[in-house]
Write a protein that holds these residues in place. Structure first.
Motif, mmCIF file in Angstrom:
data_model
loop_
_atom_site.group_PDB
_atom_site.id
_atom_site.type_symbol
_atom_site.label_atom_id
_atom_site.label_comp_id
_atom_site.label_asym_id
_atom_site.label_seq_id
_atom_site.Cartn_x
_atom_site.Cartn_y
_atom_site.Cartn_z
ATOM 1 N N VAL A 315 -56.443 4.542 1.714
ATOM 2 C CA VAL A 315 -56.361 3.229 1.078
ATOM 3 C C VAL A 315 -55.115 2.476 1.539
ATOM 4 O O VAL A 315 -54.219 3.051 2.161
ATOM 5 N N SER A 316 -55.057 1.176 1.199
ATOM 6 C CA SER A 316 -53.921 0.360 1.623
ATOM 7 C C SER A 316 -53.064 -0.136 0.470
ATOM 8 O O SER A 316 -51.896 -0.485 0.665
ATOM 9 N N VAL A 317 -53.620 -0.185 -0.731
ATOM 10 C CA VAL A 317 -52.900 -0.700 -1.899
ATOM 11 C C VAL A 317 -53.263 0.134 -3.116
ATOM 12 O O VAL A 317 -54.430 0.529 -3.284
ATOM 13 N N LEU A 318 -52.271 0.386 -3.963
ATOM 14 C CA LEU A 318 -52.510 1.088 -5.222
ATOM 15 C C LEU A 318 -52.256 0.151 -6.403
ATOM 16 O O LEU A 318 -51.316 -0.644 -6.378
ATOM 17 N N VAL A 319 -53.092 0.275 -7.416
ATOM 18 C CA VAL A 319 -52.851 -0.340 -8.725
ATOM 19 C C VAL A 319 -52.799 0.808 -9.717
ATOM 20 O O VAL A 319 -53.784 1.526 -9.886
ATOM 21 N N VAL A 320 -51.649 0.973 -10.351
ATOM 22 C CA VAL A 320 -51.434 2.151 -11.187
ATOM 23 C C VAL A 320 -51.004 1.733 -12.584
ATOM 24 O O VAL A 320 -50.100 0.904 -12.734
ATOM 25 N N GLY A 321 -51.652 2.275 -13.590
ATOM 26 C CA GLY A 321 -51.171 2.058 -14.948
ATOM 27 C C GLY A 321 -52.174 1.637 -15.988
ATOM 28 O O GLY A 321 -52.052 2.043 -17.158
ATOM 29 N N PRO A 322 -53.172 0.817 -15.671
ATOM 30 C CA PRO A 322 -54.108 0.410 -16.724
ATOM 31 C C PRO A 322 -54.825 1.606 -17.354
ATOM 32 O O PRO A 322 -55.526 2.349 -16.673
ATOM 33 N N GLY A 323 -54.606 1.818 -18.643
ATOM 34 C CA GLY A 323 -55.232 2.937 -19.334
ATOM 35 C C GLY A 323 -54.723 4.290 -18.897
ATOM 36 O O GLY A 323 -55.348 5.311 -19.203
ATOM 37 N N LEU A 324 -53.601 4.346 -18.206
ATOM 38 C CA LEU A 324 -53.110 5.611 -17.651
ATOM 39 C C LEU A 324 -52.700 6.602 -18.732
ATOM 40 O O LEU A 324 -52.862 7.818 -18.568
ATOM 41 N N GLY A 325 -52.185 6.095 -19.829
ATOM 42 C CA GLY A 325 -51.676 6.986 -20.867
ATOM 43 C C GLY A 325 -50.332 7.570 -20.476
ATOM 44 O O GLY A 325 -49.858 7.401 -19.348
ATOM 45 N N GLN A 326 -49.732 8.296 -21.409
ATOM 46 C CA GLN A 326 -48.420 8.889 -21.153
ATOM 47 C C GLN A 326 -48.446 10.409 -21.281
ATOM 48 O O GLN A 326 -47.397 11.051 -21.372
ATOM 49 N N ALA A 327 -49.657 10.973 -21.271
ATOM 50 C CA ALA A 327 -49.786 12.427 -21.333
ATOM 51 C C ALA A 327 -49.632 13.024 -19.931
ATOM 52 O O ALA A 327 -49.392 12.322 -18.950
ATOM 53 N N SER A 328 -49.791 14.326 -19.839
ATOM 54 C CA SER A 328 -49.535 15.017 -18.571
ATOM 55 C C SER A 328 -50.458 14.532 -17.457
ATOM 56 O O SER A 328 -50.053 14.461 -16.284
#
Length: 499
Positions: A315-328
């Motif tokens: 891939v060329s771009v990452l989108v990280v975080g929506p609904g990711l949660g803070q668990a392991s």
């Protein structure tokens, strides 16, 4: 020259910078009293246009140059046959410079000038000519009481240059502020009129440059640029031989248990905003729903970071975080993303985990905090962030060497090189869940299509806010997914796919 909101200049200044512009005009040969007369005439014309059937004016003055403008507005109203009086909150004996001349002209014209008291009573159109742009600390008495009386009067209000109590640099209400229906501002636009609390108190816009020549602005720095249809960055049109491989491959990572919708909103937006290919890495139980909703996306059920490694190479771009949660689960996926040498957008729980200090932000990244997330990232309170949003945006950009989108009314885009852009579009109906997920996906798509981080952030925020303003016309009940087709339409209008 008068301007309306549709043709405002895009340069935004601090109060100190506007004072420098004012001084440069005077140094170039325009007397200060002439500038005051021009400001009064500009306000009077705007006031008459706004309330064409009015015939009574209550001008409330302080003791600075803003008061001088007010006295001259009163003169113009009296000459036009209006019932007019000045209610002086600031003692006229404390006036200085050109404001003394303005007061004398009002007295000579027969304008009734009386000291403000709680028994004064307001009538007609109220002109706020009290505190101007020089205010820095919270409003004190007697001005606080006068502001409360104006706001409680229910009368139409015109503010001269800036509503009294609004900080010209930050857009913060300094304890209390006049809620104007019309604001007429001069020489240079103030940054604080476009972010923070400003939208609640400014009302309709009129700007007048007081006949300042372009040369007058030479050598005076600006604080920010206002994003407009004319200056917002544009995607290039596509060649007839275009294919999906030329427009990037966005991988969206998120959607822990209970939060599967967030990553799907981001992915759908990325697809509809022009990314060549879209992949989603999410919990395995969300795969059927993702494929049903977005069959064009490649959806991978991911239980551990190890399963990401092959995808990260494609891939060329990452989108990280929506609904990711803070668990392991979310922590491990974020750690893998942080080590990938790719352009990235971090949002939501990616930012909360970043604030904990357990992961480092990679280079070439856009982060999109709301004020609460910004506060955690800076180790401040949300109130402290909102007290000076421009400073917070700059501080985040410097601390994380990233392009920062500080969301909220008057969203700010800050670059590590010091640039700052402001978007004043939007609608109160946008106060609903999922709007940030849509923005994150949009930014990922723009990066994938070759835009640099700052340009992508400026265009993305402008499209997102514009779509919200358009869809918000239908009122309450706006859903985040409503913005996706509107964003696509605006993007095509702003930068057609085919020449």
């Amino acid at each position: 020259m008068p301007h309306t909101k549709d043709d405002l200049p895009d340069a935004l200044y601090s109060a100190a910078q506007v004072r420098a512009l004012d001084a440069s005009l005077i140094a170039a040969g325009t007397p200060g009293f002439e500038l005051m007369q021009r400001a009064a005439r500009a306000t009077w014309r705007a006031l008459v246009r706004h309330w064409p059937t009015a015939n009574e004016l209550s001008v409330v003055t302080g003791h600075g140059n803003n008061a001088g403008d007010g006295y001259l507005i009163a003169v113009l109203a009296r000459r036009a046959g209006w019932h007019v009086r000045v209610l002086a909150v600031g003692d006229p004996k404390r006036l200085q410079g050109d404001a003394v001349l303005a007061h004398a002209e009002a007295v000579a014209e027969g304008v009734a000038v009386q000291a403000w008291s709680s028994q004064s009573g307001l009538r007609g159109v109220v002109v706020d000519a009290m505190l101007g742009t020089g205010l820095t600390g919270d409003v004190r008495e007697p001005y606080a009481g006068v502001i409360a009386a104006i706001n409680a009067s229910g009368l139409p209000v015109a503010a001269v240059d800036i509503p009294s109590g609004l900080c010209a640099d930050t857009g913060r209400i300094l304890g209390s502020a006049v809620r104007a229906d019309l604001t007429v501002t001069f020489i240079g636009l103030k940054l604080g009129l476009f972010t923070g609390d400003a939208a609640d108190v400014v009302g309709e816009w009129v700007f007048n440059d007081l006949q300042a020549s372009p040369e007058s602005f030479n050598g005076v720095d600006i604080s920010a640029r206002l994003l407009t249809a004319d200056n917002v960055p544009r995607l290039a049109s596509r060649a007839p031989t275009a294919h999906k491989g030329k427009f990037g491959h966005v991988l969206l990572i998120g959607g822990d248990r209970g939060f599967g919708g967030a990553i799907l909103l981001s992915a759908q937006t990325a697809l509809r905003s022009g990314a060549g290919m879209v992949s989603v890495s999410t919990r395995s139980e969300h795969v059927p729903a993702a494929l049903a909703r977005i069959p064009e996306a490649m959806v991978v059920g991911t239980s551990s970071a190890n399963q990401l490694m092959g995808l990260l190479e494609k891939v060329s771009v990452l989108v990280v975080g929506p609904g990711l949660g803070q668990a392991s689960w979310g922590r491990s996926l974020l750690s893998a993303a942080a080590n990938a040498p790719l352009a990235q957008v971090w949002d939501a729980d990616a930012l909360n985990l970043l604030a904990e200090g357990q992961v480092s932000l990679p280079g070439d990244c856009v982060i999109t905090p709301h004020p609460g997330e910004a506060a955690r990232l800076l180790g401040l309170s949300t109130a402290e962030v909102q007290a000076d949003r421009p400073a917070a945006a700059h501080a985040l950009s410097k601390k994380y060497t990233a392009v920062v989108v500080l969301k909220g009314a008057g969203s700010l885009i800050a670059s590590p090189d010091g640039r700052l852009a402001v978007c004043d579009q939007g609608h109160p109906a946008m106060a609903t869940a999922g709007l940030g997920d849509v923005l994150a996906g949009l930014l990922g798509a723009l990066l994938a299509q070759g835009m640099n981080a700052f340009d992508a952030a400026c265009l993305g925020v402008w499209l997102h806010a514009g779509a919200g303003a358009q869809e918000g016309k239908s009122g309450r009940g706006l859903a985040a997914s409503d913005l996706i087709p509107a964003i696509r339409q605006l993007l095509e209008e702003q930068a057609p796919c085919l020449k």
